[in-house]
Design an enzyme around this catalytic site. Structure first.
Site, PDB file in Angstrom:
ATOM      1  N   ASP A 201     -55.088  47.208 -42.006  1.00 23.02           N
ATOM      2  CA  ASP A 201     -56.255  46.497 -42.263  1.00 23.02           C
ATOM      3  C   ASP A 201     -57.061  46.048 -40.950  1.00 23.02           C
ATOM      4  O   ASP A 201     -56.408  45.563 -40.264  1.00 23.02           O
ATOM      5  CB  ASP A 201     -55.888  45.311 -43.104  1.00 23.02           C
ATOM      6  CG  ASP A 201     -57.036  44.309 -43.433  1.00 23.02           C
ATOM      7  OD1 ASP A 201     -57.822  45.102 -44.223  1.00 23.02           O
ATOM      8  OD2 ASP A 201     -57.365  43.415 -43.215  1.00 23.02           O
ATOM      9  N   GLU A 271     -58.049  51.484 -40.962  1.00 23.43           N
ATOM     10  CA  GLU A 271     -59.419  50.940 -41.548  1.00 23.43           C
ATOM     11  C   GLU A 271     -60.228  50.820 -40.377  1.00 23.43           C
ATOM     12  O   GLU A 271     -60.642  49.598 -39.823  1.00 23.43           O
ATOM     13  CB  GLU A 271     -59.176  49.580 -42.203  1.00 23.43           C
ATOM     14  CG  GLU A 271     -60.520  49.510 -42.973  1.00 23.43           C
ATOM     15  CD  GLU A 271     -60.747  48.031 -43.361  1.00 23.43           C
ATOM     16  OE1 GLU A 271     -61.901  47.853 -44.012  1.00 23.43           O
ATOM     17  OE2 GLU A 271     -60.396  46.986 -42.694  1.00 23.43           O
TER      18      GLU A 271
END
Ligand code: GLC
Length: 561
Positions: A201, A271
């Site tokens: 993330d 990401e």
């Protein structure tokens, strides 16, 4: 890496948003028993790997991306035993499981932050990023991704802590060796349980510039409160010292070494769209998302061709990873549809994902054409960033509540996070009738947008997804072949070849984005066997010089050797 030899190169990934996938215990919230009971749906679809959005205990201020225990399972999602069962059952179906790894921050409710904020000399003080204020304000002018200052004053110790995202998501300090070790232990814990890798993330935000230089972007106060609306250039300038700072590639290398100790080719997916995260090709991340493909108002052949040319050149031997939707944006159907031909366009978009070179990542619900939720009441919203924007619009901008509501309803991330629609029953079969789901179930579940109805209908979008993914799996050129654009000036048809040297197979892919018949001057000789023609009616392509395509046709053919 030019051929698809690893599982993460040939698998189709599918993102599960656990809160919305399937509710096993009837409380209106998705959970592991629910997911496990629906794994056959993914197997039948042809999914090779699940990316699970965060399943960890969380106060849920950022929908689970604010983690209060990195080693646990959110009680509303089940127990650790439920997680084990899910993992075993997924593996038993040949489906790998990739977890969401949130390295940048924890929840402010994590016990580590409780200790860190307790006193300036707490041993965990520097596990987070604390600084003195300047001139009665924050340490500098940095902005948080969701708007407003990236610093919050903690009165207890009189210092500010840094948060790239919400103030409830304090940033972890990766320059602190003990913090790094604690986080690496957590990574080992999940790898030891047998998970197949991680989606990292917001990885570009892991480090900030240690000297805190002020950013030089010139933004209005309103832009500072809503930076996600900035242009990519303005954004880069705003985040100049908060993203992609030195240290992040060393961290990725360490993580990669850690992961590589485990057998089974565990995968790391970033990401971030920066190809620098591939390192030397074998020492950082395996995959990073091709977000520039999805950053378009409309997916046109010209945009896709330009994207592929730039992306494949930038990647070099690294493996591409394509996606058109996730839990932060809009539903594919609503975003890239035109309101008239959405079903046909959805088929084209899936065919694109399945035939471009690289690993496709699908988002749950896409396979039945789920559409954006339209929220009409502030009480329905769960996206904290949207609620903050509402407050801002009504206070700072003085918008009447109805207008502010319409504005946030049109931008909230809740739009794409609604419960999966399993049937035409009340609540779409997600949770029992009479139970209030955590976000409303879209009313279109009663109009055919559900798994059960589409399962029975051979002409449904769901069955098209199944066919296309099965074809991809069985076709070496689609799995591993290189990419060559054809008829590059064609405004309506995207045509390209995929050639796989190992098997000698070459496939022609032609996607007509127009709602009318079109021709593509592909300029090939010989003939081809049709593998899939969405308009039906042909088994062979006799002449390959110019192709005639039906409106919105998907054509995939294998060239005669
Ligand atoms: C990522 C997630 C997003 C989350 C943010 C902070 O961008 O995809 O949902 O809010 O990171 O963790």
């Amino acid at each position: 890496m030019t051929t698809a030899t690893k599982w993460w190169q040939s698998a189709v990934f599918y993102q599960i948003y656990p809160r919305s996938f399937a509710d096993g215990n009837g409380d209106g919230i998705g959970d592991f028993p629910g997911i496990t009971a629906r794994l056959d749906h993914l197997r039948d679809l042809g999914i090779g790997a699940i990316w699970l959005s965060p399943h960890f205990p969380s106060p849920f201020v950022d929908c689970g991306y604010d983690i209060s225990d990195f080693d646990g399972v959110a009680p509303e999602y089940g127990t650790m035993a439920d997680f084990h069962h899910f993992l075993r059952e997924a593996h038993a179906r040949g489906i790998r499981v990739v977890l969401d790894l949130v390295l940048n921050h924890s929840s402010d409710q994590h016990p580590w932050f409780g200790e860190s904020r307790a006193s300036r000399d707490n041993p965990k003080r520097d596990w987070y990023v604390w600084r003195d204020g300047q001139g009665g304000g924050p340490p500098n002018n940095w902005i948080s991704v969701f708007g407003g200052p990236a610093w919050t004053l903690d009165p207890r110790t009189g210092q500010y802590y840094y948060h790239a995202f919400l103030k409830e998501q304090p940033d972890l300090n990766w320059r602190h060796p003990a913090l790094k070790q604690a986080m690496f232990e957590m990574v080992r814990f999940w790898l030891g349980l047998g998970v197949d890798g991680f989606r990292l993330d917001a990885i570009g935000a892991a480090f900030e510039h240690p000297d805190l230089p002020p950013h030089r972007a010139r933004l209005t106060p309103l832009q500072q409160l809503n930076p996600l609306a900035l242009s990519p250039d303005e954004w880069r300038s705003l985040m100049e010292y908060q993203q992609h700072q030195s240290g992040v590639h060393e961290l990725m290398k360490e993580l990669r070494r850690l992961v590589d100790v485990y057998p089974g080719d565990r995968v790391l997916i970033g990401e971030d769209d920066d190809v620098a995260f591939h390192g030397n090709g074998d020492d950082e991340l395996h995959l990073v998302f091709n977000f520039p493909l999805m950053r378009a108002e409309r997916l046109t052949p010209a945009h896709i061709r330009a994207n592929q040319a730039a992306r494949l050149a930038a990647l070099g031997p690294n493996w591409p990873c394509n996606t058109l939707g996730n839990h932060d944006g809009r539903r594919l159907w609503s975003r890239f549809g035109d309101g008239l031909h959405d079903a046909a366009l959805s088929r084209l978009h899936l065919a694109l994902m399945a035939t471009l070179r690289g690993t496709p990542v699908l988002y749950n619900g896409e396979e039945i054409g789920m559409t954006d939720l339209e929220l009409t009441d502030l009480a329905q919203f769960r996206d904290t960033a949207a609620l903050a924007r509402y407050r801002l619009l009504t206070t700072l901008e003085g918008l009447p509540p109805a207008q502010a509501l319409a504005s946030v309803a049109a931008t909230t991330r809740d739009r794409c996070r609604g419960p999966l629609q399993w049937s035409d029953e009340a609540n779409g079969g997600f949770c029992p009738p009479g139970v209030a789901p955590w976000l409303p179930v879209n009313a279109d579940h009663a109009g055919g947008v559900n798994v059960a109805d589409q399962d029975r209908d051979p002409g449904s979008l769901l069955n098209f997804y199944r066919r296309v993914l099965a074809l991809r799996k069985a076709t070496p050129a689609l799995l591993a072949g290189d990419y060559r654009a054809l008829d590059e000036d064609n405004e309506d048809v995207l045509a390209f070849l995929r050639h796989d040297a190992a098997s000698g197979q070459t496939c022609l892919v032609a996607l007509n984005f127009a709602a009318a018949p079109r021709r593509a001057a592909v300029g090939l000789a010989g003939s081809a066997r049709v593998l899939l023609a969405s308009a039906g009616g042909r088994a062979e392509l006799g002449s390959l010089d110019a192709l005639a395509l039906a409106p919105h046709e998907v054509l995939i053919a294998e060239l005669a050797a």
